[in-house]
Design a protein around this motif. Sequence first.
Motif, PDB file in Angstrom:
ATOM      1  N   PHE A 352      49.497  24.002  39.937  1.00  0.00           N
ATOM      2  CA  PHE A 352      49.327  24.860  41.283  1.00  0.00           C
ATOM      3  C   PHE A 352      47.549  26.099  41.348  1.00  0.00           C
ATOM      4  CE2 PHE A 352      52.962  27.917  40.737  1.00  0.00           C
ATOM      5  CZ  PHE A 352      52.152  29.192  41.117  1.00  0.00           C
ATOM      6  N   MET A 353      47.565  27.278  40.196  1.00  0.00           N
ATOM      7  CA  MET A 353      47.299  28.124  40.730  1.00  0.00           C
ATOM      8  C   MET A 353      45.598  27.792  41.145  1.00  0.00           C
ATOM      9  SD  MET A 353      47.206  31.144  40.725  1.00  0.00           S
ATOM     10  CE  MET A 353      45.871  31.280  41.700  1.00  0.00           C
ATOM     11  N   GLU A 354      45.052  28.416  41.027  1.00  0.00           N
ATOM     12  CA  GLU A 354      43.420  27.536  41.711  1.00  0.00           C
ATOM     13  C   GLU A 354      42.612  28.579  40.902  1.00  0.00           C
ATOM     14  OE1 GLU A 354      42.928  27.465  45.348  1.00  0.00           O
ATOM     15  OE2 GLU A 354      43.368  25.013  45.769  1.00  0.00           O
ATOM     16  N   THR A 355      41.646  28.794  40.928  1.00  0.00           N
ATOM     17  CA  THR A 355      40.507  29.552  40.276  1.00  0.00           C
ATOM     18  C   THR A 355      39.386  28.864  40.454  1.00  0.00           C
ATOM     19  OG1 THR A 355      40.514  28.250  37.889  1.00  0.00           O
ATOM     20  CG2 THR A 355      41.995  29.861  38.231  1.00  0.00           C
ATOM     21  N   SER A 356      38.290  29.955  40.373  1.00  0.00           N
ATOM     22  CA  SER A 356      36.919  29.993  41.203  1.00  0.00           C
ATOM     23  C   SER A 356      36.001  31.215  40.523  1.00  0.00           C
ATOM     24  CB  SER A 356      36.734  30.158  42.658  1.00  0.00           C
ATOM     25  OG  SER A 356      37.151  31.604  42.952  1.00  0.00           O
ATOM     26  N   ARG A 357      34.584  30.595  40.908  1.00  0.00           N
ATOM     27  CA  ARG A 357      34.214  31.500  40.380  1.00  0.00           C
ATOM     28  C   ARG A 357      32.932  32.080  41.241  1.00  0.00           C
ATOM     29  NH1 ARG A 357      32.739  30.736  35.287  1.00  0.00           N
ATOM     30  NH2 ARG A 357      31.006  32.025  34.907  1.00  0.00           N
ATOM     31  N   PRO A 358      32.694  33.425  41.645  1.00  0.00           N
ATOM     32  CA  PRO A 358      32.236  34.274  42.738  1.00  0.00           C
ATOM     33  C   PRO A 358      30.816  33.544  42.841  1.00  0.00           C
ATOM     34  CG  PRO A 358      32.149  35.317  40.335  1.00  0.00           C
ATOM     35  CD  PRO A 358      32.847  34.214  39.788  1.00  0.00           C
ATOM     36  N   THR A 359      30.908  32.850  43.972  1.00  0.00           N
ATOM     37  CA  THR A 359      29.329  32.519  44.423  1.00  0.00           C
ATOM     38  C   THR A 359      28.854  33.864  45.412  1.00  0.00           C
ATOM     39  OG1 THR A 359      30.667  31.683  46.512  1.00  0.00           O
ATOM     40  CG2 THR A 359      29.935  30.478  44.469  1.00  0.00           C
ATOM     41  N   PRO A 360      27.455  34.170  45.700  1.00  0.00           N
ATOM     42  CA  PRO A 360      26.594  33.251  45.025  1.00  0.00           C
ATOM     43  C   PRO A 360      25.366  33.626  44.013  1.00  0.00           C
ATOM     44  CG  PRO A 360      25.546  34.388  46.556  1.00  0.00           C
ATOM     45  CD  PRO A 360      26.723  34.673  46.544  1.00  0.00           C
ATOM     46  N   ILE A 361      27.058  34.140  43.107  1.00  0.00           N
ATOM     47  CA  ILE A 361      26.608  35.550  41.878  1.00  0.00           C
ATOM     48  C   ILE A 361      25.448  34.519  40.699  1.00  0.00           C
ATOM     49  CG2 ILE A 361      26.628  37.093  40.402  1.00  0.00           C
ATOM     50  CD1 ILE A 361      26.512  37.969  43.647  1.00  0.00           C
ATOM     51  N   LYS A 362      24.935  34.151  39.830  1.00  0.00           N
ATOM     52  CA  LYS A 362      24.553  33.019  39.690  1.00  0.00           C
ATOM     53  C   LYS A 362      24.605  33.825  38.444  1.00  0.00           C
ATOM     54  CE  LYS A 362      21.619  29.579  42.879  1.00  0.00           C
ATOM     55  NZ  LYS A 362      19.799  29.288  43.031  1.00  0.00           N
ATOM     56  N   THR A 363      24.296  34.924  38.246  1.00  0.00           N
ATOM     57  CA  THR A 363      23.868  35.651  36.800  1.00  0.00           C
ATOM     58  C   THR A 363      25.562  36.007  36.363  1.00  0.00           C
ATOM     59  OG1 THR A 363      23.958  38.112  37.756  1.00  0.00           O
ATOM     60  CG2 THR A 363      21.864  36.775  37.198  1.00  0.00           C
ATOM     61  N   TYR A 364      26.251  35.467  36.816  1.00  0.00           N
ATOM     62  CA  TYR A 364      27.666  35.623  36.375  1.00  0.00           C
ATOM     63  C   TYR A 364      28.306  34.639  35.092  1.00  0.00           C
ATOM     64  CZ  TYR A 364      32.627  36.297  35.911  1.00  0.00           C
ATOM     65  OH  TYR A 364      34.659  37.074  35.524  1.00  0.00           O
ATOM     66  N   GLY A 365      28.874  35.437  34.342  1.00  0.00           N
ATOM     67  CA  GLY A 365      28.673  34.704  33.241  1.00  0.00           C
ATOM     68  C   GLY A 365      30.501  34.848  31.817  1.00  0.00           C
ATOM     69  N   GLY A 366      31.251  36.202  33.353  1.00  0.00           N
ATOM     70  CA  GLY A 366      32.929  36.104  32.299  1.00  0.00           C
ATOM     71  C   GLY A 366      33.727  34.762  32.943  1.00  0.00           C
ATOM     72  N   PRO A 367      35.236  35.038  32.552  1.00  0.00           N
ATOM     73  CA  PRO A 367      35.589  33.927  32.532  1.00  0.00           C
ATOM     74  C   PRO A 367      35.772  33.684  34.730  1.00  0.00           C
ATOM     75  CG  PRO A 367      37.327  35.965  32.393  1.00  0.00           C
ATOM     76  CD  PRO A 367      35.763  36.309  32.748  1.00  0.00           C
ATOM     77  N   ASP A 368      36.652  32.056  34.927  1.00  0.00           N
ATOM     78  CA  ASP A 368      37.063  31.811  35.758  1.00  0.00           C
ATOM     79  C   ASP A 368      37.845  32.780  36.399  1.00  0.00           C
ATOM     80  OD1 ASP A 368      35.529  29.940  35.697  1.00  0.00           O
ATOM     81  OD2 ASP A 368      36.941  28.234  35.713  1.00  0.00           O
ATOM     82  N   MET A 369      37.933  33.148  37.557  1.00  0.00           N
ATOM     83  CA  MET A 369      38.574  33.999  38.630  1.00  0.00           C
ATOM     84  C   MET A 369      40.119  33.281  39.638  1.00  0.00           C
ATOM     85  SD  MET A 369      37.172  37.002  39.902  1.00  0.00           S
ATOM     86  CE  MET A 369      34.908  37.462  38.879  1.00  0.00           C
ATOM     87  N   HIS A 370      40.942  33.498  38.668  1.00  0.00           N
ATOM     88  CA  HIS A 370      42.804  33.258  40.037  1.00  0.00           C
ATOM     89  C   HIS A 370      42.367  33.810  41.049  1.00  0.00           C
ATOM     90  CE1 HIS A 370      44.148  32.966  35.437  1.00  0.00           C
ATOM     91  NE2 HIS A 370      44.553  32.471  35.783  1.00  0.00           N
ATOM     92  N   ARG A 371      42.373  32.795  42.366  1.00  0.00           N
ATOM     93  CA  ARG A 371      42.526  33.571  43.353  1.00  0.00           C
ATOM     94  C   ARG A 371      43.744  33.383  44.101  1.00  0.00           C
ATOM     95  NH1 ARG A 371      38.002  31.790  45.763  1.00  0.00           N
ATOM     96  NH2 ARG A 371      38.874  32.163  48.111  1.00  0.00           N
ATOM     97  N   LEU A 372      43.519  34.723  44.025  1.00  0.00           N
ATOM     98  CA  LEU A 372      44.129  35.418  44.918  1.00  0.00           C
ATOM     99  C   LEU A 372      44.480  37.046  45.861  1.00  0.00           C
ATOM    100  CD1 LEU A 372      46.580  36.226  40.974  1.00  0.00           C
ATOM    101  CD2 LEU A 372      47.449  34.323  43.270  1.00  0.00           C
ATOM    102  N   TYR A 373      45.138  36.567  47.187  1.00  0.00           N
ATOM    103  CA  TYR A 373      45.259  37.965  47.795  1.00  0.00           C
ATOM    104  C   TYR A 373      45.562  38.583  47.766  1.00  0.00           C
ATOM    105  CZ  TYR A 373      44.722  39.881  52.428  1.00  0.00           C
ATOM    106  OH  TYR A 373      44.139  41.672  53.139  1.00  0.00           O
ATOM    107  N   MET A 374      44.420  40.277  47.778  1.00  0.00           N
ATOM    108  CA  MET A 374      44.975  40.986  46.684  1.00  0.00           C
ATOM    109  C   MET A 374      45.802  41.558  45.235  1.00  0.00           C
ATOM    110  SD  MET A 374      44.468  44.054  48.716  1.00  0.00           S
ATOM    111  CE  MET A 374      43.874  43.774  50.187  1.00  0.00           C
TER     112      MET A 374
END
Length: 543
Positions: A352-374
Amino acid sequence: MLAARRAMEKARVAVIGAGPSGLSMLKQLREDGFKVTLYERRNRVGGLWAYTENPAYTTALPITRANLSKFTCGFSDFPIPDKYQIYMQPHEFQEYMESYAHHFDLLKDIVFEATVSKVRRSDANDSWLIDVADKKNGKTETAEFDRVAFCNGYQTKAEVPTFEGQDKFAGTIMHSQAYRDASQFKDKKVVVVGLSSSSGDVIPDLMPVASKVYVSHRRGAVPFKRYRNGVPNDISLTWRRRQISQFLQKHFPSLARWAADAAIAWIARRAFGKLDPAWRLEPFPSITLNVPGSFELVMPFLKDGSLTSLHGLTRFTGQRSIEFADGTVIDDVDAVILCTGYSADWSAAAPFMETSRPTPIKTYGGPDMHRLYMNLFPPQYADSCVMLCYSAFGKNNGWSFADVTAWAVSNVWRGVGPLPPREEMEKHIDAHQKWVAEKWDLDHYCDVSMVKQWEFQQWLHKAAGTGMENLGWGWKGWLFWLKDRKMYNLMNDGVETAHAYRYFETGKRRTWDGARDAIIHLNEAIKMTFPLKEIPWPPEPKA
């Protein structure tokens, strides 16, 4: 109010992990009327402080010492006994948590030797199904709950890098997670990869028995001593200083980073004197972007030349040979120990855990981040799920925040401290990930699970109802100053202790009658104890 209480009594909550966060969560949710069951894969409470021989479990070693003094650790309504050492050993932490569990009768709601392998939503999407493997009978059963709290820690999964040619290597390659003692490395040539808290334990343990030890690291590292001028370092970080620091971080981030990094560099050089360039500790990574490791006991070996600092490991060139980033090749190597860190284990939450990548930062090359409020609540299930297994970077001392976090979670689930609508939480996560990506641009090794300290801690205290706003410069602060100047000064400028979080009556969580005496006692103990003329370090392990 009575109807809400009855609703809570019917709500079944699963808590995963019996470290400090899990124990505090169990206690608070139970006090607020929830029906709670805690699952712990070990056979006792304590989390990583409960030593285990299982090499798949992260555990503090017998040689490990806390990075924070006992004065700034502990639960808010259960003082750490005076008998323990200033920097506690693992068995002391475990004993303390065991005492806490017995004192508040928590053990009756804990299932030991039970590993949660998967957590998923029911077909009707109205409850949580939790697969639990029972080590005692070897069976896996599924239990149903209304809510779930992941308190299984953020140092659970070993980060194991792979290197070119490592299949050729005939020696031992192990992660520090599996390391227990130096006996198997007697008279061996060992390369330790990484300069961190783990290598700060492993290297001093190896040095007396191995024939030769090298430490390989790719970048600088900040050395620090637990004591400064005979006083524990963490005692100097008071509530007032923390608020000033967070004000600067919020309004003048560049200045705050420069000041923090300059201060830590000055402290490191004062503590250890001139740092040999061959050690490659400098340039120091920013303390605002990286958690510094504790390796003060490594420094004497670097100074006397018995420990050799090498560049980052690049590849294995033969059965016993290794090449490093500067072209150096070391032969006749018997073992490589990877002190390369840990991360949270998300496998149980994968359905059930969702991840995403920051947008619109195209230069970001780090790992996917977990979508968690706070960094706590998955927005789609915020009313029934919380994740306390993300990094603690930026979240203050995990011990002192265990209770505050539990109060906040319980208040959210009881409707006492409601969260914003899901759409607003999703927008907040997007903005936060953009902020993290900007930090990543400054340092590609930064902890992408970090929080904005000023935002996170302010929100958490408000949701928990700690009443710490009474120490500020607003009218509440002035009223408290007029009413009780002694406590105002102790709580602002004295030792920062979790007992302060139980002091003010706010109606959102229970106060503790002993908070005032505990705060006074700690400050008096510090005044009578420090500065020390002789530093008791390293202490001899107790039998």
